[in-house]
Structure formats: structure tokens, C-alpha cells
Write an enzyme that holds these catalytic residues in place. Structure first.
Site, PDB file in Angstrom:
ATOM      1  N   HIS A   1      16.851  17.963 -19.274  1.00  0.00           N
ATOM      2  CA  HIS A   1      18.267  18.301 -19.081  1.00  0.00           C
ATOM      3  C   HIS A   1      18.491  19.812 -18.992  1.00  0.00           C
ATOM      4  CE1 HIS A   1      19.533  14.157 -19.502  1.00  0.00           C
ATOM      5  NE2 HIS A   1      18.730  14.049 -20.556  1.00  0.00           N
TER       6      HIS A   1
ATOM      7  N   GLU B   1       8.840  33.430 -36.085  1.00  0.00           N
ATOM      8  CA  GLU B   1       8.936  34.312 -37.252  1.00  0.00           C
ATOM      9  C   GLU B   1       7.688  35.151 -37.437  1.00  0.00           C
ATOM     10  OE1 GLU B   1      11.284  32.637 -40.954  1.00  0.00           O
ATOM     11  OE2 GLU B   1       9.728  31.256 -40.372  1.00  0.00           O
TER      12      GLU B   1
HETATM   13  O1  M6R Z   1      16.175  29.971 -49.287  1.00  0.00           O
HETATM   14  P1  M6R Z   1      16.622  29.031 -48.206  1.00  0.00           P
HETATM   15  O2  M6R Z   1      15.781  27.789 -48.130  1.00  0.00           O
HETATM   16  O3  M6R Z   1      18.071  28.679 -48.315  1.00  0.00           O
HETATM   17  O4  M6R Z   1      16.416  29.815 -46.867  1.00  0.00           O
HETATM   18  C1  M6R Z   1      16.808  29.264 -45.645  1.00  0.00           C
HETATM   19  C2  M6R Z   1      16.214  30.024 -44.491  1.00  0.00           C
HETATM   20  O5  M6R Z   1      16.591  31.367 -44.542  1.00  0.00           O
HETATM   21  C3  M6R Z   1      14.678  29.942 -44.504  1.00  0.00           C
HETATM   22  O6  M6R Z   1      14.237  28.622 -44.436  1.00  0.00           O
HETATM   23  C4  M6R Z   1      14.099  30.730 -43.326  1.00  0.00           C
HETATM   24  O7  M6R Z   1      14.412  30.105 -42.114  1.00  0.00           O
HETATM   25  C5  M6R Z   1      12.591  30.881 -43.512  1.00  0.00           C
HETATM   26  N1  M6R Z   1      12.217  32.213 -43.179  1.00  0.00           N
HETATM   27  C6  M6R Z   1      11.805  29.904 -42.731  1.00  0.00           C
HETATM   28  O8  M6R Z   1      10.454  30.194 -42.699  1.00  0.00           O
END
Ligand code: M6R
Length: 637
Positions: free
Chosen positions: A527, A511
Site C-alpha cells: 500500500h 537506534e
Molecule cells: O522507560 P520506558 O520503557 O518508558 O521508555 C520508553 C522508550 O523511551 C524506550 O523503550 C526507548 O524506545 C528505548 N530506547 C528502546 O530501545
């Protein structure tokens, strides 16, 4: 995703819209735009990029004079510009949008607001219209032309068709909505009427009621800047706003009674303080968050866990738990599965929320479905919770936002993580607070079943001290991590309770730095993934020992798998405890964390991985707090 705002009243709309958009920028930052109603005309200004580029475009418009040398063109341009500048200065009705691109690349043309062909109706949209191609084809057969690749332009031109047939604003909107298949929060202005028309289905939209002025936004925090009187629009409702009136209708055109909530304004403004980025600040806030959660949960280990007293069930009634979550929250759920099965002996499955609805739903009243979501607004998680709910399962939510759809769906079975506002799009403190919430939940579940976990609770209370110590080492991690900034691929490996942390470490690196990274269970590497290993692919392992046989076996096997990677010439890194000597002959780079046993290590092992991602992203000059293509709140499926 996307954020929408609107204002109608007697103040300058432009400032209110721009400020609103800034507070909604977490919902997407591919482009931004506003439409202002002035002297019976709609004036649109939009720009690819963040709100700052829209703002500078507006400032330039106010300062620059026409540059064309051709006289009629010059006159035409200066008339247009004068109108725009007048609207910017005087308009007191408008709508705005910050975009996370779904249909069509980020560009000025694809930015919202979108106009109908005559340019007298403007629309902003958060959501996805699944059947827009079908409607577009019909309109094209009628001779309508399109300039963007968006579903939103189709909707505004479809609406315009009904307006041309003489329908009222509301009836035309009803006709449109009756045909649409998808999710939406819409706000529309029409040059012929000093009103804003809104509608929503599955995407959030709230109205703020002021004195002779009304506001709209995708979240309540944005309207709470102006008023504490809030109406939360429900799915398939249409609203008509003037400066001093709000009318609500259902899809059949019946009037609906207004439900006005008096909400308290909580500060939605987070400051970076001495930190260069919100991400860095949020990493440093973790010790305080973890301490608070533990203190709220129990002060001495002999006391039962107090932070889940609102639940309307006992875990002794539950046959199976299913987690539904996305991204980092999904990784937290995987840690939760391990702990609940270990300590409370309840079978747990973990589902990526977007997949949950793609499978047959088999749930009954003794099944508990727990949604985990920082934002409380993630569309995939909402859909999964709703489908479990309609299959008869008991629902619970762990969220960082009390004022959210997921919290509302699961009431009273909710737990709000006290992580506070997380501005950085990449999750740090919200993730570790979710993990701790699941430690507490596992203990609570065991207690409900009459199991004694006093030793475990004692151990957990040591976490705040250790997390402080690991954060104090931030500077020590900098140089070793930067040696790996120029690799293009990474593998993150671990087993057992730390396998989800390998996934989280890989996600953070991807990210923030856009380096390809994948997390695997250590044993799975042989694997297939091992095929990609060579001197260009570093492998980072998390290898933490523990006193139990289970922990020790996991640890030993993790080391063996790391040896297998090293034999393929991969640069090797390890997250290991201070007292661990075994790692010295195996790894090129040893990242030390304070001594902790494996069962309690996931939160501590996460911290150096957050720094790894941060340091590399910062070194590569990436946009740390708002990485490309992402949004903080993911409100489309
Ligand atoms: O708001 P949420 O916890 O539901 O969001 C879930 C994912 O979109 C969020 O964790 C995303 O993967 C982040 N950018 C992780 O850093």
C-alpha cells in the site's frame, strides 16, 4: 530528561557532583557542568559531550597555567584560574547537570548550570518551560541580554529580577514558579547564601539527608550512595537546603512537613564483566530473566498464575484494556494486545502514550489502563496514566523500577519486571521481560474469566531452553548480518503476533546504527512502502509457522509478501525456524532460530534482531551503549 545533582556539607563537592552525574548519565549525555560555591563566588565549569569530557576539563584546569602573552590578560586569567582551582579543591556546596538537549544545540554555551547576568546565581534544570519565550521577551524589554538558546537561562534571569527587588530566596522562587508553565526539577545556588534552593513539577527530584550534609539528585539511587534517608519532593514544592537543615514550602510559602523515607540501598552499579558493551551483556542476561519470571509465576501448569496476586481487581470485571507506552514498551504492548484478545477474549487497544493525551479520553471504571515503562519515569506515559486516572479508569503498571513515579501512580496494581538494571540505552532484556509479563498477564486474565490454559502454560515453560539455544547461536549470526552493514535503508516485515517484533527490530537497528529502518505489517507494504524497494533496500521478514489455522494463514501470507519484495530486487532476509524448508527458495539470507510455534515466538525472534543491530553498530564504530541523541529516561513530553 537531564540529570541534576547537588551537595552541601563539609566534603569536597566536586567529587560528589561528578560521581552523581556519572550515575545520572543515562538521563542524557549531550553536555555536563557543575557550579561550585566558594568564598562568596560561583564558579562554573561546563563542557559539551559526556561527563568524561567535563572531568578532563577539570583535570586540565588543575594542571595548566595561563598561556596568554598579554600581561594584564595573563594576570586576569591566572586569577580566574586560581579561583576555579580553589573552588574545585575546596568548595563544599555545588550543583551539577548532565544534559539531553531540548532548547538549543549541544554546546558549551547551552550547557547547564546557567548564570544570571551578575554571575552570582546558578541554576540547573530538568524539564521544559513552555512559556519561556514570553518571559524572555519581557526581560529583553527590560534590557536583559541572553547568551544561550535555553529556557533555563530565562528562568535564572527571571529569578534574578525578583532577587534584585529585595525578595528572599524562597519568595523570589515562588514568584518565578507561579509564572512558569511547564515541567521542571530545579536546583539553584546563590553566591550570597550558603544554601541550595530546589523546586519540582513533573520531573523527579529527591533529597538525601546526611549528617551535617545534604544531597540532591534526579533519582534516589544516586543519593542512596550516600544516605538511606530520602525525601521525595512532590510537585510544586520548594525546598531550601543547608548543610544541616532542610525546609519545605508550598507555592504559597506555607511550611510543609518533611516526609523522610528510609530506603534500602540496592546496588546501582552494573559491571560489564567479560562483555565489550552493556548491550551485549544485557542480551545475554535474557535467559536468566525469562527463567526467573516463569518460575515466580508458576511451577506447574495446573497452578494458577501467582505473580499478579497483588491486583485489587479481577479481569472478569474488565470490559476493555488500554495500553499506554512508548518505544519498545509500545511494541511489547502490541504483543500483549494480541495475546489478551486471543486467550482472555477482552478487547484491547494500544496507545502511543504521547498520543493518548491528544485524543478525547473515554474511560470508565471497568476500563483498565496499563502503563508499560522500563524506567517508570517516562513523562509521556505518566501523563497518559494520569489522564486515564482522572477519567475514572482503573490503572495498572508494568515497570522495571519499583522506585518510580509510574509504580507509585498505579499502586497496588503493579508488576515489576525482574530484568535488573538496564544500562544500555537501547532496550533488550527489559523489552523481552515486558513481553513475557504480557504472556503471563494474558493467562492471568483468562484464568480470572474461568478459561483453562494449561497447554499454553506448559508451552511457555519451554521458553528458557529455547532462548538459551538462540543466544548460543550469536556467533553464527555475525557474518550473515555484517553483509548488510552498508545499506542505508531497511524494511522489517511481519504479521500478527510478530508484527510488533518487526517494529522492534527496526527500532533497534535505527537506534544503534543510525541506519534508517521501518517496520510494517507485511500486508501493508504493497500500500505504499513498496515504492521505495530496489536492490539498495533490504527487506527482513519474520516468518514463523504454527499448528493453528490462524498461525498458518499468517505465515503463508508473510511469505507471499516477502516474494513481492523480492520481485522488486530487494535483498531479502528472513528469521525462520530450523525445520522450515519453504523459505529456502525465497530469501537470500536465512537466519535460523530453534523450532517454536508462532504464538510463542516473539521473544525468540527478537534475539537475532538484537544481534543484527549490535553487530552492525559495532562494525560501523557507533557508540553502542549511548547512541547519539538518546537518553535512557525520557522525562519530557
Ligand atoms: O522507560 P520506558 O520503557 O518508558 O521508555 C520508553 C522508550 O523511551 C524506550 O523503550 C526507548 O524506545 C528505548 N530506547 C528502546 O530501545
Amino acid at each position: 530528561m537531564c540529570g541534576i545533582v547537588g551537595y552541601i556539607g563539609n566534603k569536597a563537592a566536586k567529587d560528589i557532583l561528578l560521581n552523581g552525574l556519572k550515575s545520572l548519565e543515562y538521563r542524557g549525555y549531550d553536555s555536563a557542568g557543575i557550579a561550585l560555591l566558594d568564598e562568596g563566588r560561583i564558579n562554573v565549569i561546563k563542557s559539551q559531550g559526556k561527563i568524561a569530557s567535563l572531568e578532563s576539563k577539570i583535570n586540565q584546569l588543575q594542571n595548566v597555567t595561563s598561556t596568554s602573552s598579554n600581561k594584564p590578560e595573563k594576570e586576569f586569567n591566572s586569577i580566574l584560574q586560581e579561583r576555579l582551582v580553589n573552588a574545585i579543591n575546596k568548595s563544599n556546596c555545588g550543583i551539577g547537570h548532565t544534559r539531553w538537549a531540548t532548547h538549543g544545540k549541544p554546546s558549551d554555551i547551552n550547557s547547564h548550570p546557567h548564570l544570571n547576568t551578575a554571575g552570582n546565581i546558578a541554576l540547573v534544570h530538568n524539564g521544559i518551560i513552555k512559556n519561556f519565550y514570553e518571559i524572555k521577551r519581557e526581560l529583553e524589554e527590560d534590557g536583559v541580554e541572553f547568551i544561550s538558546e535555553t529556557d533555563t537561562e530565562v528562568v535564572v534571569k527571571f529569578y534574578s529580577k525578583f532577587k534584585d527587588q529585595g525578595l528572599s530566596d524562597i519568595d523570589a522562587f515562588r514568584k518565578v514558579l507561579q509564572r512558569l508553565d511547564g515541567s521542571y526539577a530545579f536546583a539553584l545556588i546563590n553566591a550570597d547564601s550558603q544554601k541550595i534552593i530546589l523546586a519540582k513539577n513533573q520531573s523527579p527530584l529527591v533529597i538525601g539527608i546526611g549528617d551535617n550534609e545534604n544531597f540532591i539528585a534526579s533519582d534516589s539511587a544516586t543519593v542512596l550512595e550516600h544516605t538511606e534517608k530520602v525525601i521525595k519532593l512532590k510537585d510544586l514544592q520548594i525546598a531550601e537546603l543547608s548543610a544541616n537543615d532542610v525546609k519545605l514550602f508550598d507555592l504559597d510559602g506555607n511550611t510543609v512537613k518533611l516526609e523522610v523515607h528510609h530506603m534500602h540501598q540496592v546496588s546501582s552499579v552494573a559491571e560489564k564483566g567479560p562483555y565489550k558493551h552493556f548491550l551485549l551483556k544485557e542480551i545475554h542476561e535474557q535467559p536468566a530473566v525469562i527463567s526467573k519470571m516463569l518460575l515466580d509465576a508458576y511451577s506447574v501448569a495446573t497452578e494458577p498464575i501467582a505473580c499478579f496476586n497483588n491486583l485489587d481487581f479481577k479481569f472478569s470485571q474488565i470490559d476493555k484494556i488500554s495500553f499506554v507506552a512508548c518505544g519498545s514498551a509500545y511494541h511489547a504492548a502490541l504483543v500483549g494486545k494480541y495475546l489478551i484478545e486471543l486467550w482472555a477474549k477482552i478487547p484491547v487497544e494500544v496507545n502511543i502514550a504521547s498520543e493518548f493525551c491528544s485524543f478525547p479520553v473515554l474511560h470508565g471504571k471497568n476500563n483498565l489502563v496499563i502503563g508499560i515503562s522500563q524506567s517508570g519515569e517516562t513523562a509521556d506515559t505518566i501523563a497518559a496514566i494520569k489522564s486515564a486516572q482522572s477519567a475514572g479508569a482503573k490503572i495498572m503498571a508494568i515497570t522495571n523500577k519499583q522506585d518510580s513515579a509510574i509504580f507509585d501512580l498505579a499502586k497496588p496494581n503493579t508488576y515489576v519486571t525482574p530484568a535488573g538494571i538496564e544500562v544500555s540505552v537501547a532496550s533488550t532484556k527489559a523489552f523481552t521481560s515486558q513481553v513475557l509479563a504480557l504472556y503471563l498477564l494474558a493467562i492471568k486474565a483468562a484464568e480470572d474469566k474461568g478459561l483453562d490454559l494449561i497447554d499454553i502454560k506448559d508451552e511457555l515453560h519451554k521458553l528458557p531452553l529455547v532462548i538459551d539455544q538462540v543466544i548460543e547461536r550469536a556467533d553464527d549470526y555475525h557474518a550473515p548480518f555484517l553483509k548488510y552493514a552498508n545499506y542505508r535503508d531497511f524494511l522489517f516485515l511481519s504479521r500478527g503476533v510478530n508484527y510488533p517484533i518487526a517494529l522492534e527490530g527496526a527500532l533497534k537497528l535505527k537506534e544503534l546504527s543510525y541506519i534508517h529502518a521501518t517496520g510494517y505489517p507485511s500486508g501493508e507494504m504493497k500500500h505504499g512502502p513498496i515504492a521505495i524497494l530496489d536492490q539498495n533496500v533490504p527487506v527482513l521478514s519474520i516468518a514463523i509457522d504454527g499448528a493453528s489455522e490462524l498461525e498458518h494463514n499468517v505465515y503463508k501470507k508473510t511469505l507471499s509478501n516477502a516474494e513481492e519484495a523480492r520481485a522488486r530486487m530487494s535483498p531479502s532476509l528472513v528469521i525462520a525456524c530450523d525445520s522450515n524448508r519453504d523459505v529456502e527458495n525465497i530469501f537470500d539470507e536465512i537466519i535460523r532460530i530453534p523450532n517454536i510455534s508462532q504464538f510463542f515466538s516473539p521473544i525468540i525472534a527478537t534475539i537475532p534482531l538484537q544481534f543484527l543491530a549490535y553487530y552492525i553498530a559495532e562494525h560501523l564504530g557507533k557508540d553502542v551503549d549511548q547512541p547519539r541523541n538518546l537518553a535512557k529516561s525520557v522525562t519530557v513530553e
